[in-house]
Design a protein around this motif. Sequence first.
Motif, PDB file in Angstrom:
ATOM      1  N   ILE A 109       0.828  -1.197   0.000  1.00  0.00           N
ATOM      2  CA  ILE A 109       0.000   0.000   0.000  1.00  0.00           C
ATOM      3  C   ILE A 109       0.871   1.259   0.000  1.00  0.00           C
ATOM      4  CG2 ILE A 109      -1.914  -1.156   1.177  1.00  0.00           C
ATOM      5  CD1 ILE A 109      -1.056   0.263   3.759  1.00  0.00           C
ATOM      6  N   GLY A 110       2.168   1.059   0.222  1.00  0.00           N
ATOM      7  CA  GLY A 110       3.097   2.187   0.237  1.00  0.00           C
ATOM      8  C   GLY A 110       3.668   2.463  -1.136  1.00  0.00           C
ATOM      9  N   PRO A 111       4.329   3.620  -1.285  1.00  0.00           N
ATOM     10  CA  PRO A 111       4.874   4.009  -2.576  1.00  0.00           C
ATOM     11  C   PRO A 111       6.280   3.462  -2.819  1.00  0.00           C
ATOM     12  CG  PRO A 111       5.264   5.745  -1.007  1.00  0.00           C
ATOM     13  CD  PRO A 111       4.515   4.661  -0.264  1.00  0.00           C
ATOM     14  N   THR A 112       6.708   3.523  -4.080  1.00  0.00           N
ATOM     15  CA  THR A 112       8.116   3.400  -4.441  1.00  0.00           C
ATOM     16  C   THR A 112       8.736   4.786  -4.269  1.00  0.00           C
ATOM     17  OG1 THR A 112       7.614   1.703  -6.083  1.00  0.00           O
ATOM     18  CG2 THR A 112       9.732   2.833  -6.293  1.00  0.00           C
ATOM     19  N   LEU A 113       9.937   4.853  -3.685  1.00  0.00           N
ATOM     20  CA  LEU A 113      10.651   6.123  -3.562  1.00  0.00           C
ATOM     21  C   LEU A 113      11.829   6.125  -4.527  1.00  0.00           C
ATOM     22  CD1 LEU A 113      10.901   6.530   0.340  1.00  0.00           C
ATOM     23  CD2 LEU A 113       9.032   7.181  -1.169  1.00  0.00           C
ATOM     24  N   ASP A 114      11.906   7.135  -5.356  1.00  0.00           N
ATOM     25  CA  ASP A 114      13.011   7.280  -6.298  1.00  0.00           C
ATOM     26  C   ASP A 114      13.808   8.531  -5.958  1.00  0.00           C
ATOM     27  OD1 ASP A 114      13.322   5.244  -8.244  1.00  0.00           O
ATOM     28  OD2 ASP A 114      11.395   5.821  -9.117  1.00  0.00           O
ATOM     29  N   PHE A 115      15.038   8.350  -5.493  1.00  0.00           N
ATOM     30  CA  PHE A 115      15.957   9.464  -5.310  1.00  0.00           C
ATOM     31  C   PHE A 115      16.862   9.490  -6.541  1.00  0.00           C
ATOM     32  CE2 PHE A 115      14.705   8.117  -1.080  1.00  0.00           C
ATOM     33  CZ  PHE A 115      14.508   9.315  -0.393  1.00  0.00           C
ATOM     34  N   ASP A 116      16.796  10.567  -7.309  1.00  0.00           N
ATOM     35  CA  ASP A 116      17.511  10.646  -8.584  1.00  0.00           C
ATOM     36  C   ASP A 116      18.435  11.866  -8.590  1.00  0.00           C
ATOM     37  OD1 ASP A 116      18.365  10.492 -11.181  1.00  0.00           O
ATOM     38  OD2 ASP A 116      16.411  10.888 -12.097  1.00  0.00           O
ATOM     39  N   LYS A 117      19.720  11.610  -8.309  1.00  0.00           N
ATOM     40  CA  LYS A 117      20.755  12.657  -8.310  1.00  0.00           C
ATOM     41  C   LYS A 117      20.375  13.832  -7.401  1.00  0.00           C
ATOM     42  CE  LYS A 117      22.303  11.400 -12.947  1.00  0.00           C
ATOM     43  NZ  LYS A 117      22.478  11.833 -14.355  1.00  0.00           N
ATOM     44  N   VAL A 118      19.921  13.480  -6.195  1.00  0.00           N
ATOM     45  CA  VAL A 118      19.520  14.510  -5.227  1.00  0.00           C
ATOM     46  C   VAL A 118      20.772  15.126  -4.596  1.00  0.00           C
ATOM     47  CG1 VAL A 118      18.337  14.948  -3.046  1.00  0.00           C
ATOM     48  CG2 VAL A 118      17.306  13.414  -4.751  1.00  0.00           C
ATOM     49  N   SER A 119      20.891  16.446  -4.699  1.00  0.00           N
ATOM     50  CA  SER A 119      22.014  17.172  -4.124  1.00  0.00           C
ATOM     51  C   SER A 119      21.492  18.312  -3.266  1.00  0.00           C
ATOM     52  CB  SER A 119      22.931  17.731  -5.224  1.00  0.00           C
ATOM     53  OG  SER A 119      23.533  16.685  -5.963  1.00  0.00           O
ATOM     54  N   LEU A 120      22.272  18.647  -2.244  1.00  0.00           N
ATOM     55  CA  LEU A 120      21.890  19.716  -1.332  1.00  0.00           C
ATOM     56  C   LEU A 120      23.148  20.445  -0.891  1.00  0.00           C
ATOM     57  CD1 LEU A 120      19.933  21.201   0.629  1.00  0.00           C
ATOM     58  CD2 LEU A 120      20.296  19.311   2.240  1.00  0.00           C
ATOM     59  N   THR A 121      23.151  21.761  -1.054  1.00  0.00           N
ATOM     60  CA  THR A 121      24.252  22.599  -0.598  1.00  0.00           C
ATOM     61  C   THR A 121      23.699  23.676   0.322  1.00  0.00           C
ATOM     62  OG1 THR A 121      25.438  22.238  -2.688  1.00  0.00           O
ATOM     63  CG2 THR A 121      26.169  24.071  -1.326  1.00  0.00           C
ATOM     64  N   LEU A 122      24.275  23.793   1.505  1.00  0.00           N
ATOM     65  CA  LEU A 122      23.899  24.841   2.449  1.00  0.00           C
ATOM     66  C   LEU A 122      25.089  25.776   2.606  1.00  0.00           C
ATOM     67  CD1 LEU A 122      21.960  22.798   5.175  1.00  0.00           C
ATOM     68  CD2 LEU A 122      21.022  24.132   3.289  1.00  0.00           C
ATOM     69  N   GLY A 123      24.916  27.027   2.152  1.00  0.00           N
ATOM     70  CA  GLY A 123      26.057  27.936   2.118  1.00  0.00           C
ATOM     71  C   GLY A 123      27.075  27.407   1.124  1.00  0.00           C
ATOM     72  N   ARG A 124      28.275  27.139   1.602  1.00  0.00           N
ATOM     73  CA  ARG A 124      29.313  26.553   0.745  1.00  0.00           C
ATOM     74  C   ARG A 124      29.568  25.083   1.080  1.00  0.00           C
ATOM     75  NH1 ARG A 124      34.038  31.192   0.207  1.00  0.00           N
ATOM     76  NH2 ARG A 124      32.731  32.836  -0.695  1.00  0.00           N
ATOM     77  N   THR A 125      28.708  24.538   1.931  1.00  0.00           N
ATOM     78  CA  THR A 125      28.909  23.149   2.366  1.00  0.00           C
ATOM     79  C   THR A 125      28.042  22.198   1.555  1.00  0.00           C
ATOM     80  OG1 THR A 125      29.346  23.905   4.627  1.00  0.00           O
ATOM     81  CG2 THR A 125      28.823  21.576   4.334  1.00  0.00           C
ATOM     82  N   LEU A 126      28.676  21.211   0.953  1.00  0.00           N
ATOM     83  CA  LEU A 126      27.960  20.188   0.201  1.00  0.00           C
ATOM     84  C   LEU A 126      27.446  19.131   1.176  1.00  0.00           C
ATOM     85  CD1 LEU A 126      27.215  19.092  -2.663  1.00  0.00           C
ATOM     86  CD2 LEU A 126      29.333  17.764  -2.549  1.00  0.00           C
TER      87      LEU A 126
END
Length: 248
Positions: free
Chosen positions: A12-29
């Motif tokens: 009953i739950g979904p499939t989760l697809d993470f596709d090239k997810v990136s996150l930068t806060l300030g200058r920190t990757l």
Amino acid sequence: MTAAEHLKVASIGPTLDFDKVSLTLGRTLILDGVSFQVQPGSIHALVGPNGGGKSSLIKTLLGQTPHQGQLRLQWPTTPGTVGYVPQALEFDRGLPMTVDDFMAAMCQRRPAFLGLSKHYAAAIGEALERVGMQDKRKRRMGALSGGERQRVLLAQGLIPAPHLLVLDEPMSALDEAGIQVFERLLNDWRMAGITVLWIEHDLEAVGRLADRVTGLNRRVLFDATPKEALTPDRLLTLFSTHPRSPAQ
């Protein structure tokens, strides 16, 4: 539960697809091109060092953090309910808030001081029964042990009944009895076909209970079954690697 039996459960739950997810806060990757898939109705563990981006990835999933790349939820039919159990609960322990008050505040729209609505009373009672806290509903939250508060957090994650459940180190404060409650819940969720994304530092528990494991340290270092993932070499790489930011 065998793999064959697992296949018979209608997810009953979904499939989760993470596709090239990136996150930068300030200058920190924080996250660097994270790609993996969570199968519907599975218990999928996310492991890695502190500061490796696990909680940040959860925040992107819950829509709390802007990110680059794509994150897709593929529901079997119509979109369902997402439940979330945080790692800990910070609050003023001097507040005269009982377990019932807390559950009312978290689970219903009307003000908690008006008490439990009839609509939610039964569900809240059942959820607290499932985590072994039914007999402590009138206790103040501040008087509970850390493990008992964690059980209450687990209970609020059950209302309304979730189709996708996101768990951020739910075992961190649990005592032995609480761990048994949590393991029983995990099996219930698997039997119900709920998709579970579970951040956990207890690798022994992950090895016993998860269907699949993703190792995250800013980027994905492995994504495999527990037997394939939790080898000494892979774990050494996961917890000793310090990924660099991409060259500018």
